[in-house]
Design an enzyme around this catalytic site. Sequence first.
Site, PDB file in Angstrom:
ATOM      1  CB  SER A 211     -57.305 -32.322 -14.559  1.00 19.69           C
ATOM      2  OG  SER A 211     -57.256 -31.613 -13.342  1.00 19.69           O
TER       3      SER A 211
ATOM      4  CE1 TYR B  44     -58.761 -36.633 -12.086  1.00 22.81           C
ATOM      5  CE2 TYR B  44     -57.897 -34.549 -11.276  1.00 22.81           C
ATOM      6  CZ  TYR B  44     -58.726 -35.250 -12.128  1.00 22.81           C
ATOM      7  OH  TYR B  44     -59.517 -34.585 -13.021  1.00 22.81           O
TER       8      TYR B  44
END
Length: 337
Positions: free
Chosen positions: A128, A153
């Site tokens: 990501s 995350y």
Amino acid sequence: MKKILVTGAAGFIGFHYTQRLCEQGYEVLGIDNLNDYYDPALKQARLDQLEALENFSFRKIDLADSKSIEEVFLSFKPEMVAHLGAQAGVRYSLENPQAYIDSNIVGLTNILEGCRHNDVKHLVFASSSSVYGANKKVPFSTEDNVDHPVSLYAATKKAGELMVYSYAHLYGTPSTALRFFTVYGPWGRPDMAYFKFVKAIYEGKAIDVYNNGDMKRDFTYIDDITEALMRLVDKTPAADENGAPYKLYNIGNNSPEDLMVLISMIEEEVGVEAEKNMLPMQPGDVYETYADTDDLERDIGFKPSTPLKKGLQEFVKWYRDYYNMGNKPVLKQAGNE
């Protein structure tokens, strides 16, 4: 017929990618735990579309279930694994950190062990743009230091890249890691800002605009993501200077857009001005994302380029159809009488 295991097959990117793979004649086994992080009915609706394809099969499995993952590798014997399954979302990682450890760390370990012991020829790992965290230099390059994640995350995705690299180095599994930049489009994730904005406007509710609208995102249309993924199927990386067959790419539109521009495009497409709650920056958020995609373009002859306006038109069209909006008018918003 090449056999490909796709994790997170009922997810946004996994769904679109699996469709493309099946269209091209690959045999695909999809796994997903269909959790309730967002509306499971949307995941099931995606899965229903996939299960109509003759070269697709599905098993409901949690990535953290090592025995079930091991059995999948032994029975299906994939030649390639596209590991797109993960616990997503920056803000939710502040509320439920354990879900990220279970899925993004333990789950990835199970996938890596499956690849190690079953002679998988290529592993593709979804990372990501969140890994860039507090990075100030733009556009973001895969050469940049990413040691300052601002959410758990992001930290699990950075850890994932390191784990994939170490397995490539130790056991020789050719591995490609991909940093996705704000992927959007039809069948998208309801926790994403563009989806929430459209939903709120149609329901006559105000939208929450963080950092008073002063943010930029490199919005990347889903069809561009799947095209890049398709071109990478047979593009196994060569060994790097340390002998690890590993390659890392950004996949983004290389064109950051202001948050307020996104909102104005949505307003134009829906045909109504949104009431806006202007709010401060949220913990875990970053000010700007901006992908350097030179490596990707050089290696596969492609870079994402779908204009945001066109992509949003496709999303709003899908949204109206999926939620049976028909010709229903937008509900009147408070303060707009």
